[in-house]
Scaffold this active site. Structure first.
Site, PDB file in Angstrom:
ATOM      1  N   HIS A   1       0.806  -1.238   0.000  1.00 51.08           N
ATOM      2  CA  HIS A   1       0.000   0.000   0.000  1.00 51.08           C
ATOM      3  C   HIS A   1       0.835   1.282   0.000  1.00 51.08           C
ATOM      4  O   HIS A   1       0.359   2.317  -0.442  1.00 51.08           O
ATOM      5  CB  HIS A   1      -0.939   0.042   1.208  1.00 51.08           C
ATOM      6  CG  HIS A   1      -2.034  -0.974   1.145  1.00 51.08           C
ATOM      7  ND1 HIS A   1      -2.881  -1.076   0.063  1.00 51.08           N
ATOM      8  CD2 HIS A   1      -2.422  -1.941   2.016  1.00 51.08           C
ATOM      9  CE1 HIS A   1      -3.750  -2.069   0.288  1.00 51.08           C
ATOM     10  NE2 HIS A   1      -3.490  -2.613   1.458  1.00 51.08           N
TER      11      HIS A   1
ATOM     12  N   HIS B   1      -6.639  -6.743  -0.735  1.00 51.43           N
ATOM     13  CA  HIS B   1      -6.682  -5.313  -1.049  1.00 51.43           C
ATOM     14  C   HIS B   1      -5.805  -4.976  -2.258  1.00 51.43           C
ATOM     15  O   HIS B   1      -4.764  -5.606  -2.461  1.00 51.43           O
ATOM     16  CB  HIS B   1      -6.207  -4.500   0.162  1.00 51.43           C
ATOM     17  CG  HIS B   1      -6.980  -4.794   1.417  1.00 51.43           C
ATOM     18  ND1 HIS B   1      -6.494  -5.634   2.405  1.00 51.43           N
ATOM     19  CD2 HIS B   1      -8.196  -4.382   1.824  1.00 51.43           C
ATOM     20  CE1 HIS B   1      -7.390  -5.714   3.377  1.00 51.43           C
ATOM     21  NE2 HIS B   1      -8.428  -4.970   3.059  1.00 51.43           N
TER      22      HIS B   1
HETATM   23  C1  SP5 Z   1      -1.578  -5.065   4.056  1.00 49.98           C
HETATM   24  C2  SP5 Z   1      -3.061  -4.938   4.262  1.00 49.98           C
HETATM   25  O1  SP5 Z   1      -3.766  -5.927   4.159  1.00 49.98           O
HETATM   26  N1  SP5 Z   1      -3.538  -3.746   4.633  1.00 49.98           N
HETATM   27  C3  SP5 Z   1      -4.946  -3.538   4.778  1.00 49.98           C
HETATM   28  C4  SP5 Z   1      -5.292  -2.378   5.629  1.00 49.98           C
HETATM   29  C5  SP5 Z   1      -6.775  -2.139   5.660  1.00 49.98           C
HETATM   30  N2  SP5 Z   1      -7.140  -1.128   6.583  1.00 49.98           N
HETATM   31  C6  SP5 Z   1      -8.470  -0.599   6.522  1.00 49.98           C
HETATM   32  C7  SP5 Z   1      -9.498  -1.665   6.616  1.00 49.98           C
HETATM   33  C8  SP5 Z   1     -10.874  -1.112   6.580  1.00 49.98           C
HETATM   34  C9  SP5 Z   1     -11.871  -2.240   6.513  1.00 49.98           C
HETATM   35  N3  SP5 Z   1     -13.151  -1.697   6.419  1.00 49.98           N
HETATM   36  C10 SP5 Z   1     -14.122  -2.624   5.911  1.00 49.98           C
HETATM   37  C11 SP5 Z   1     -15.101  -1.894   5.084  1.00 49.98           C
HETATM   38  C12 SP5 Z   1     -16.120  -2.830   4.536  1.00 49.98           C
HETATM   39  N4  SP5 Z   1     -16.888  -2.204   3.516  1.00 49.98           N
HETATM   40 ZN    ZN Z   2      -4.713  -6.701   2.555  1.00 55.91          ZN
END
Ligand code: SP5
Ligand code: ZN
Length: 373
Positions: free
Chosen positions: A181, A225
């Site tokens: 990221h 992601h």
């Molecule tokens: C490396 C890695 O996997 N980083 C991911 C970081 C994600 N952080 C924010 C997560 C927010 C999750 N929210 C869920 C929303 C559902 N619509």
């Molecule tokens: Zn991830």
């Protein structure tokens, strides 16, 4: 599989704001402990090699710093290295505390290009894009150790180098913190240094100079992601093909669309395959096949895999329905793709947050990867 680990990756521990609450970051040292334990128990099928970036020779430390300096912004690196101590000294936090952003210089707020603020509270917002990437006492040490694992992994898969009996043997680097990221100047999504970017530049560095032809490198991003940082670094680069299968409309929200296909000379070497939520193995494999066809046709010299297990059915940050046994099928499909079968590969750990499933999921993936060869 040769698996690289460094105990310095365990030191980083921070907090995040998630769902409106401050908590210990889901990206924790226990993730690596779980993986190390599973991989050790699988000996001799997998070989665990423990490196130590903190006690490396001065020459190696200098080489690592040079590599990181060539791939990230100078002021950003300085910030990662110094901001925690500066906040402690100013009395903003205690030694055990974490630095988090307060204000972001977003489009519409600033007139012209924003300048790095002098105010200590304001600086973190200039060098980050979310509230999941706190900077604690040992963050810099762990981030460097993580990047070092990526760089050492790259060195090892370059044919004929360094003590590997079978130079084409693949390598898995247990990177933590993850990397896909963060950009050259922004931390985000638990990432501080982009390990895939570091690995690519290390591959270029370690490739024998008599071969003048520029290296071709394929990156397959299997984290739930989208790897916005890796995509952006190689967006205009025709020699690096980035392909990602990820949750449609999910974090990091502003990247990962199908229309993002590269820019300039790099048009056609970026492929995003967003997948609707609660997709199971079948739908996942369809997208993976598209990714593998394109990566194979690119005829790369090396394959990097950004390997996340937040695609797992019970992951708190993912929303796919992939089961432990499915990782074997996914790995086998990736490893047997036409044009990639004999290509040396480096696997880099990204996300995955169900602690007790990480070991089984990784062993399942590695079993598929190794039987495919
Ligand atoms: C490396 C890695 O996997 N980083 C991911 C970081 C994600 N952080 C924010 C997560 C927010 C999750 N929210 C869920 C929303 C559902 N619509
Ligand atoms: Zn991830």
């Amino acid at each position: 599989m040769l698996v690289l680990h460094d105990e310095a990756t365990l030191l980083h521990e921070t907090i995040e704001i998630l769902n409106g609450e401050s908590m210990r970051a889901l990206e924790s040292p226990s993730r690596i402990l779980q993986l190390v334990s599973a991989i050790s128990q699988a000996h001799p099928v997998h070989e665990l090699r423990v490196l130590s970036s903190t006690s490396a020779s001065l020459e190696n430390i200098q080489a690592l710093h040079d590599l990181v300096a060539s791939t990230h912004d100078k002021q950003y690196l300085e910030h990662l290295r110094t901001i925690h101590a500066a906040w402690v000294k100013a009395g903003i936090i205690q030694q055990s505390g974490s630095v988090l952003p307060e204000c972001f210089p977003l489009q519409g707020l600033t007139i012209g290009t924003p300048k790095p603020p002098r105010d200590l509270n304001a600086r973190p917002g200039y060098f980050a894009f979310d509230l999941s990437t706190g900077i604690a006492e040992h963050t810099w040490t762990s981030a460097l150790a993580s990047a070092n694992l990526a760089a050492e992994g790259a060195k090892l898969i370059v044919r004929g180098r360094d003590g590997l009996k079978d130079p084409t043997k693949d390598v898995l680097a247990l990177c933590r913190p993850p990397g896909h990221h963060c950009t050259t100047n922004l931390a985000g999504g638990y990432c501080y240094l982009n390990n895939a970017v570091v690995a690519v530049e290390a591959l270029r560095h370690w490739t024998t100079p008599d071969d003048k032809r520029p290296l071709r490198i394929a990156i397959l991003d299997l984290d739930f992601h989208h790897g916005n940082g890796t995509q952006s670094y190689f967006y205009k680069d025709p020699k690096v093909f980035y392909a990602s299968v990820h949750g449609d409309g999910e974090y990091p929200y502003y990247t990962g669309g199908e229309e993002e296909t590269g820019e300039g000379d790099g048009i056609g070497t970026n492929l995003n395959l967003p997948l609707p939520l609660v997709s199971s193995l079948e739908a996942y494999l369809e997208k993976l096949e598209v990714a593998m066809d394109r990566l194979g046709s690119f005829k790369p010299d090396y394959l990097l895999v950004s390997l996340g297990f937040d695609t797992y059915e019970h992951d708190p940050l993912g929303a796919f329905a992939i089961k432990t046994a499915d990782y074997r099928v996914i790995a086998e499909k990736a490893r047997t793709a036409a044009g990639l079968k004999s290509v040396p590969a480096l696997l880099l750990l990204e996300g995955g947050y169900v602690l007790d499933a990480l070991g089984p999921n990784m062993l399942s993936f590695l079993a598929g990867w190794e039987t495919a060869k």
